[in-house]
Design a protein around this motif. Structure first.
Motif, PDB file in Angstrom:
ATOM      1  N   ILE A 341       0.792  -1.002  -0.104  1.00 41.29           N
ATOM      2  CA  ILE A 341       0.205  -0.101  -0.087  1.00 41.29           C
ATOM      3  C   ILE A 341       0.932   1.113  -0.056  1.00 41.29           C
ATOM      4  O   ILE A 341       0.563   2.034  -0.754  1.00 41.29           O
ATOM      5  N   GLY A 342       1.981   1.274   0.874  1.00 40.06           N
ATOM      6  CA  GLY A 342       2.690   2.306   0.832  1.00 40.06           C
ATOM      7  C   GLY A 342       3.451   2.824  -0.418  1.00 40.06           C
ATOM      8  O   GLY A 342       3.526   3.838  -0.781  1.00 40.06           O
ATOM      9  N   PHE A 343       3.968   1.664  -1.177  1.00 42.97           N
ATOM     10  CA  PHE A 343       4.657   2.078  -2.344  1.00 42.97           C
ATOM     11  C   PHE A 343       3.617   2.400  -3.682  1.00 42.97           C
ATOM     12  O   PHE A 343       3.975   3.248  -4.335  1.00 42.97           O
ATOM     13  N   THR A 344       2.553   1.761  -3.391  1.00 41.38           N
ATOM     14  CA  THR A 344       1.514   2.137  -4.488  1.00 41.38           C
ATOM     15  C   THR A 344       1.185   3.710  -4.141  1.00 41.38           C
ATOM     16  O   THR A 344       0.828   4.483  -5.146  1.00 41.38           O
ATOM     17  N   ALA A 345       1.023   3.811  -2.856  1.00 39.75           N
ATOM     18  CA  ALA A 345       0.789   5.448  -2.473  1.00 39.75           C
ATOM     19  C   ALA A 345       1.976   6.521  -3.168  1.00 39.75           C
ATOM     20  O   ALA A 345       1.566   7.605  -3.722  1.00 39.75           O
ATOM     21  N   ILE A 346       3.024   5.953  -3.125  1.00 39.22           N
ATOM     22  CA  ILE A 346       4.155   6.726  -3.194  1.00 39.22           C
ATOM     23  C   ILE A 346       4.057   6.774  -4.929  1.00 39.22           C
ATOM     24  O   ILE A 346       4.363   7.995  -5.477  1.00 39.22           O
ATOM     25  N   LEU A 347       3.727   5.857  -5.616  1.00 36.13           N
ATOM     26  CA  LEU A 347       3.648   5.792  -7.029  1.00 36.13           C
ATOM     27  C   LEU A 347       2.642   7.001  -7.389  1.00 36.13           C
ATOM     28  O   LEU A 347       2.819   7.857  -8.051  1.00 36.13           O
ATOM     29  N   GLU A 348       1.347   6.800  -6.714  1.00 36.16           N
ATOM     30  CA  GLU A 348       0.473   7.867  -6.947  1.00 36.16           C
ATOM     31  C   GLU A 348       0.811   9.162  -6.760  1.00 36.16           C
ATOM     32  O   GLU A 348       0.399  10.207  -7.634  1.00 36.16           O
ATOM     33  N   GLU A 349       1.521   9.333  -5.695  1.00 37.68           N
ATOM     34  CA  GLU A 349       1.568  10.844  -5.293  1.00 37.68           C
ATOM     35  C   GLU A 349       3.002  11.343  -6.009  1.00 37.68           C
ATOM     36  O   GLU A 349       2.801  12.490  -6.631  1.00 37.68           O
ATOM     37  N   GLU A 350       4.319  10.720  -6.312  1.00 34.28           N
ATOM     38  CA  GLU A 350       5.258  11.210  -6.817  1.00 34.28           C
ATOM     39  C   GLU A 350       5.327  10.927  -8.390  1.00 34.28           C
ATOM     40  O   GLU A 350       6.172  11.469  -9.108  1.00 34.28           O
ATOM     41  N   LYS A 354       2.821  11.104 -14.281  1.00 33.37           N
ATOM     42  CA  LYS A 354       3.106  10.038 -15.375  1.00 33.37           C
ATOM     43  C   LYS A 354       1.850   9.009 -15.433  1.00 33.37           C
ATOM     44  O   LYS A 354       1.763   8.076 -16.063  1.00 33.37           O
ATOM     45  N   LEU A 355       0.987   9.149 -14.437  1.00 32.96           N
ATOM     46  CA  LEU A 355      -0.219   8.249 -14.371  1.00 32.96           C
ATOM     47  C   LEU A 355      -1.387   9.001 -15.013  1.00 32.96           C
ATOM     48  O   LEU A 355      -1.874  10.059 -14.750  1.00 32.96           O
ATOM     49  N   ASP A 356      -2.107   7.981 -16.084  1.00 33.24           N
ATOM     50  CA  ASP A 356      -3.376   8.617 -16.495  1.00 33.24           C
ATOM     51  C   ASP A 356      -4.444   7.825 -15.733  1.00 33.24           C
ATOM     52  O   ASP A 356      -4.174   7.343 -14.623  1.00 33.24           O
ATOM     53  N   GLY A 364      -5.717   1.843  -7.407  1.00 32.72           N
ATOM     54  CA  GLY A 364      -6.866   2.344  -6.654  1.00 32.72           C
ATOM     55  C   GLY A 364      -7.190   0.757  -6.313  1.00 32.72           C
ATOM     56  O   GLY A 364      -7.277   0.285  -5.058  1.00 32.72           O
ATOM     57  N   VAL A 365      -7.307  -0.217  -7.348  1.00 28.57           N
ATOM     58  CA  VAL A 365      -7.430  -1.648  -7.011  1.00 28.57           C
ATOM     59  C   VAL A 365      -6.453  -2.461  -6.297  1.00 28.57           C
ATOM     60  O   VAL A 365      -6.876  -2.959  -5.309  1.00 28.57           O
ATOM     61  N   ILE A 366      -5.225  -2.039  -6.799  1.00 30.08           N
ATOM     62  CA  ILE A 366      -4.305  -2.852  -5.757  1.00 30.08           C
ATOM     63  C   ILE A 366      -4.417  -2.496  -4.428  1.00 30.08           C
ATOM     64  O   ILE A 366      -4.355  -3.153  -3.529  1.00 30.08           O
ATOM     65  N   LYS A 367      -4.622  -0.834  -4.052  1.00 25.99           N
ATOM     66  CA  LYS A 367      -4.681  -0.601  -2.750  1.00 25.99           C
ATOM     67  C   LYS A 367      -5.890  -1.344  -1.953  1.00 25.99           C
ATOM     68  O   LYS A 367      -5.820  -1.770  -0.734  1.00 25.99           O
ATOM     69  N   HIS A 368      -6.798  -1.158  -2.730  1.00 26.12           N
ATOM     70  CA  HIS A 368      -8.199  -1.959  -2.229  1.00 26.12           C
ATOM     71  C   HIS A 368      -8.172  -3.250  -1.872  1.00 26.12           C
ATOM     72  O   HIS A 368      -8.614  -3.716  -0.544  1.00 26.12           O
ATOM     73  N   ASN A 369      -7.534  -4.047  -2.574  1.00 24.54           N
ATOM     74  CA  ASN A 369      -7.526  -5.521  -2.531  1.00 24.54           C
ATOM     75  C   ASN A 369      -6.467  -5.844  -1.260  1.00 24.54           C
ATOM     76  O   ASN A 369      -6.637  -6.534  -0.527  1.00 24.54           O
TER      77      ASN A 369
ATOM     78  N   PRO B 122      -0.218   0.491  11.210  1.00 21.59           N
ATOM     79  CA  PRO B 122      -1.286   0.359  10.529  1.00 21.59           C
ATOM     80  C   PRO B 122      -1.037  -0.226   9.078  1.00 21.59           C
ATOM     81  O   PRO B 122       0.003   0.130   8.444  1.00 21.59           O
ATOM     82  N   VAL B 123      -1.832  -1.283   8.620  1.00 18.17           N
ATOM     83  CA  VAL B 123      -1.529  -1.401   7.125  1.00 18.17           C
ATOM     84  C   VAL B 123      -1.894  -0.530   6.230  1.00 18.17           C
ATOM     85  O   VAL B 123      -1.134  -0.575   5.130  1.00 18.17           O
ATOM     86  N   ASN B 124      -2.950   0.345   6.440  1.00 17.35           N
ATOM     87  CA  ASN B 124      -3.400   1.226   5.271  1.00 17.35           C
ATOM     88  C   ASN B 124      -2.311   2.499   5.631  1.00 17.35           C
ATOM     89  O   ASN B 124      -1.851   2.875   6.594  1.00 17.35           O
ATOM     90  N   PHE B 125      -1.935   2.745   4.380  1.00 17.48           N
ATOM     91  CA  PHE B 125      -0.995   3.886   4.143  1.00 17.48           C
ATOM     92  C   PHE B 125      -0.998   5.139   4.674  1.00 17.48           C
ATOM     93  O   PHE B 125      -0.185   5.785   5.446  1.00 17.48           O
ATOM     94  N   GLU B 126      -2.385   5.808   4.543  1.00 22.02           N
ATOM     95  CA  GLU B 126      -2.481   7.163   5.087  1.00 22.02           C
ATOM     96  C   GLU B 126      -2.524   6.948   6.499  1.00 22.02           C
ATOM     97  O   GLU B 126      -1.878   7.941   7.157  1.00 22.02           O
ATOM     98  N   GLY B 127      -2.813   6.181   7.269  1.00 20.77           N
ATOM     99  CA  GLY B 127      -2.710   5.891   8.556  1.00 20.77           C
ATOM    100  C   GLY B 127      -1.358   5.988   9.197  1.00 20.77           C
ATOM    101  O   GLY B 127      -1.012   6.691  10.123  1.00 20.77           O
ATOM    102  N   PHE B 128      -0.550   5.373   8.302  1.00 21.48           N
ATOM    103  CA  PHE B 128       0.877   5.065   8.688  1.00 21.48           C
ATOM    104  C   PHE B 128       1.447   6.353   8.476  1.00 21.48           C
ATOM    105  O   PHE B 128       2.384   6.883   9.306  1.00 21.48           O
ATOM    106  N   ALA B 129       1.381   6.898   7.341  1.00 21.80           N
ATOM    107  CA  ALA B 129       1.785   8.208   7.025  1.00 21.80           C
ATOM    108  C   ALA B 129       1.599   9.509   8.043  1.00 21.80           C
ATOM    109  O   ALA B 129       2.470   9.896   8.503  1.00 21.80           O
ATOM    110  N   GLN B 130       0.313   9.443   8.438  1.00 22.26           N
ATOM    111  CA  GLN B 130      -0.282  10.202   9.379  1.00 22.26           C
ATOM    112  C   GLN B 130       0.442   9.825  10.754  1.00 22.26           C
ATOM    113  O   GLN B 130       0.688  10.920  11.435  1.00 22.26           O
TER     114      GLN B 130
END
Lengths: 540, 147
Positions: A341-350, A354-356, A364-369, B122-130
């Motif tokens: 999740i963390g790295f997917t978020a990094i991808l999304e943010e940084e 580059k992402l359409d 989103g699907v990756i994070k959700h699952n 936490p597993v979810n990233f936002e929580g962790f970041a926060q």
């Protein structure tokens, strides 16, 4: 000078055995002319007659007295409860009482004058005469308590067990031996019955007197401890206890005698016992005091619980392993999820530029699952915990918990507001944490599955029903098809689409597990499109 | 950076977690003087200026905050915590314990040993970041250090 006695007359007056008067007359003709010597002789003769009479009377009295005594004696003998046989030094029966007839079947007449061996089975004859002679030599009273147990034979040849007591009677004619004989057939029968009861008992039974000396053991005791009966009877019970526990045990024994009451296996004392070969093993013991004439006996049932203890240990170990496993699983499984999740978020943010849109949908699907997997792990862990953890019962304030949960969960903005109908909510005895979890799961379900309704109404209440408190949560949401009712509370079974309603399929299974651990039940009713009602009961 | 001007000591064996933590702190400019060690043994050497850090470190310059992961191989976080909090020279350094699960039975133990704070990752990233952001702001900016 010839004088002669012409007449003799003796008159004796008695009343009963008492002599009143005795008079003797002798007529002598020509007495005057007899010589002095003759006269004296006649005088002596007269006196002699009186003496003779007195003597005769005495003898008669003695004989009567004797007869009376004999009669008394006979009557006493006959009144004795046991058969009594009086035997002389040579073993010939002199006297027998009435009971002899009952016990042996012979009449007094048939027995008197016979050798006493008549009453003894053939095979014991030699033995018995030896005993008899031994007894004559060293005659002393031997009472029934320390009685000899023998077999006797009655008229007709049937043998039976007897207990005998002997008393020597010294008389002028020599030593007489009085033997009291008691038929103990009945007693032996009930002893046999008792013994076989004892032997058939599944647990080892040891009966011990006030001083801790073993009086009786059963077959199982021999099996369990490896001692034979003879090795145990008469020995102190501490023989069966490891040396390091001996003193404690002696103390306990003393205490028990003082305050003796039945102590059953459940409240049992767990000890270590000692086998003949020196191995120690765990046992559970129950104790019963038995009052007898000879004092108090204590009956101890001993159960070998080696197997049970082994199983208990295994169970405990297995639980500990499970707990350690759970602990590390929760750590080790979550870490990579966090990474994803963390790295997917990094991808999304940084790399946003580059992402359409499609790329963003994919991340989103990756994070959700991944999040879903996280929930699943949490739920599974909770589920396995609920199955093992101890339930600590306290009084649970249902109303307060329910209100707290509603405040926490009912926060969805923009959705149609839920109308909460809270009826009577009885407090219960239960484990506060897990009961709370039950409410959380059921209430969040009710909220979730009412999500698509215009005016969701959720009713919560409780009822008393046959020793249980039954709670219900009723919603008017999407409901469920009763056809699949049996799947509701099973792990991973869901009755709705993942798209429509999110869920791991563990929530209700957890509820079921928690409630059944409390000794209660769960059940539900539902109608597709109209709503569902979930119930759970807890014993009062 | 001079090892003695360390502000944040991150003791974390999981590289992914470490990277995420550092990124987050960096975002808020709190990672300028950060040292990351990957196991308890190295952590102790750094803190007490022994072993590989004997030359470059002095125990008299502790970090402003220690972020300590509990579950680590070999010398685990609990032991590190105990060492830090029992030594008079280091016991005043704030230690924030990080762990994956709040079921951890170590929570009580950590507080007993003197941990200043206990945070669940936490597993979810936002929580962790926060959580990391809050940590950083609090301990590095708001909190007054012991000296």
């Amino acid at each position: 000078m010839h004088s002669s006695i012409t007449r003799l007359l003796s008159v004796t007056i008695t009343i009963g055995a008492i002599l009143i008067a005795s008079v003797s007359f002798i007529w002598v003709n020509d007495f005057k002319n007899s010589g002095t010597l003759s006269q004296v002789l006649y005088g002596i003769l007269t006196a002699g007659c009186i003496c003779l009479v007195i003597l005769i009377l005495k003898i008669r009295n003695d004989i009567n007295k004797q007869k009376l005594n004999e009669h008394k004696f006979s009557a006493l003998l006959d009144a004795a409860p046991d058969a009594t046989v009086i035997v002389n030094e040579k073993g010939i029966i002199q006297m027998a009482n009435q009971q002899v007839e009952n016990v042996f079947g012979y009449s007094k007449k048939e027995i008197i004058g016979q050798p006493v061996e008549l009453l003894i089975p053939q095979e014991h004859h030699a033995h018995h005469s030896k005993h008899r002679m031994g007894f004559v030599k060293e005659a002393r009273t031997r009472s029934m308590g320390e009685g000899l147990e023998l077999r006797a034979v009655r008229k007709g040849g049937i043998t039976f067990p007897v207990e005998i007591s002997l008393s020597p009677i010294k008389t002028k004619e020599g030593l007489l031996i009085s033997a009291s004989v008691r038929d103990i057939t009945d007693r032996k029968k009930s002893e046999e019955r008792f013994r076989s009861l004892l032997d058939s008992a599944p647990d080892a039974t040891v009966i011990v007197d006030e001083n801790g000396i073993i009086q009786m053991v059963n077959h199982q005791t021999e099996n369990l401890f490896g001692f034979t009966r003879t090795e145990l009877i008469g020995k102190p019970v501490e023989l069966l206890i490891p040396p390091e526990l001996k003193n404690k045990h002696i103390q306990h024994r003393g205490n028990f005698i003082k305050a003796a009451k039945v102590r059953s296996m459940g409240a049992g004392i767990e000890l270590n016992a000692l086998k003949k070969n020196g191995t120690r093993f765990p046992v559970e013991i129950s104790l019963s005091p038995i009052q007898t004439e000879e004092g108090m006996l204590v009956s101890a049932s001993v159960r070998d619980i080696t197997l049970r203890k082994t199983l208990e240990n295994e169970l405990r170990k297995s639980n500990e392993e499970m707990e350690a496993f759970t602990y590390s699983v929760s750590h080790d499984l979550r870490a990579p999820l966090r990474g994803i999740i963390g790295f997917t978020a990094i991808l999304e943010e940084e790399y946003a530029s580059k992402l359409d849109d499609e790329a963003r949908r994919i991340t989103g699907v990756i994070k959700h699952n991944t999040l879903k997997m996280g929930h699943l792990i949490d739920d599974l862990l909770g589920f396995s915990r609920a199955g093992k953890q101890e339930i600590i019962k306290t009084e649970v304030n249902t109303r307060r918990i329910v209100n707290e949960i509603i405040d926490e969960l009912d926060k969805a903005p923009g959705k149609s507001p839920i109308k909460w109908d809270i009826r009577s909510l009885s407090p219960v005895d239960g484990d506060i944490n897990t009961i709370r979890q039950v409410w959380v799961n059921l209430i969040s379900n009710a909220i979730k599955y009412s999500g698509n309704k215009e005016e969701p109404v959720i009713e919560i209440g409780s009822e008393f029903d046959k020793g249980f408190i039954a709670f219900y949560i009723k919603d008017n949401g999407v409901g469920f098809d009763e056809q699949y009712k049996h799947k509701l509370f099973k792990v991973f079974q869901r009755l709705h689409d993942q798209e429509e309603f999110e869920g791991t399929g563990v929530g209700l299974a957890l509820v079921e597990k928690i409630i059944s651990r409390h000794g209660g039940k769960v059940w539900a009713e539902g109608k597709p499109g109209e709503g569902a009602c979930f119930y759970f009961s807890i014993p009062m | 950076m001079n090892n003695n001007s360390v502000e944040v000591l991150l003791i974390e064996d999981n590289i992914t977690d470490a990277e995420l933590t550092i990124r987050e702190l960096k975002k808020h400019n709190m990672a300028n003087n950060l040292v990351h060690v990957k196991n308890g043994e190295e952590a102790l050497e750094f803190i007490f200026a022994t072993g590989r850090y004997a030359e470059s470190r002095s125990v008299h310059y502790p970090p402003k905050i220690i972020l300590l992961d509990i579950q680590m191989p070999k010398v685990n976080g609990i032991e590190v915590l105990q060492r830090i909090k029992s030594d008079p020279l280091t016991k005043n350094t704030p230690v924030v314990v990080l762990t994956s699960s709040k079921e951890s039975p170590d929570i009580q133990k950590c507080y007993d040993l003197g941990a200043n704070s206990y945070i669940v990752k936490p597993v979810n990233f936002e929580g962790f970041a926060q959580a990391i952001k809050n940590l950083g702001f609090y301990w590095l900016l708001l909190n007054q250090p012991p000296f």
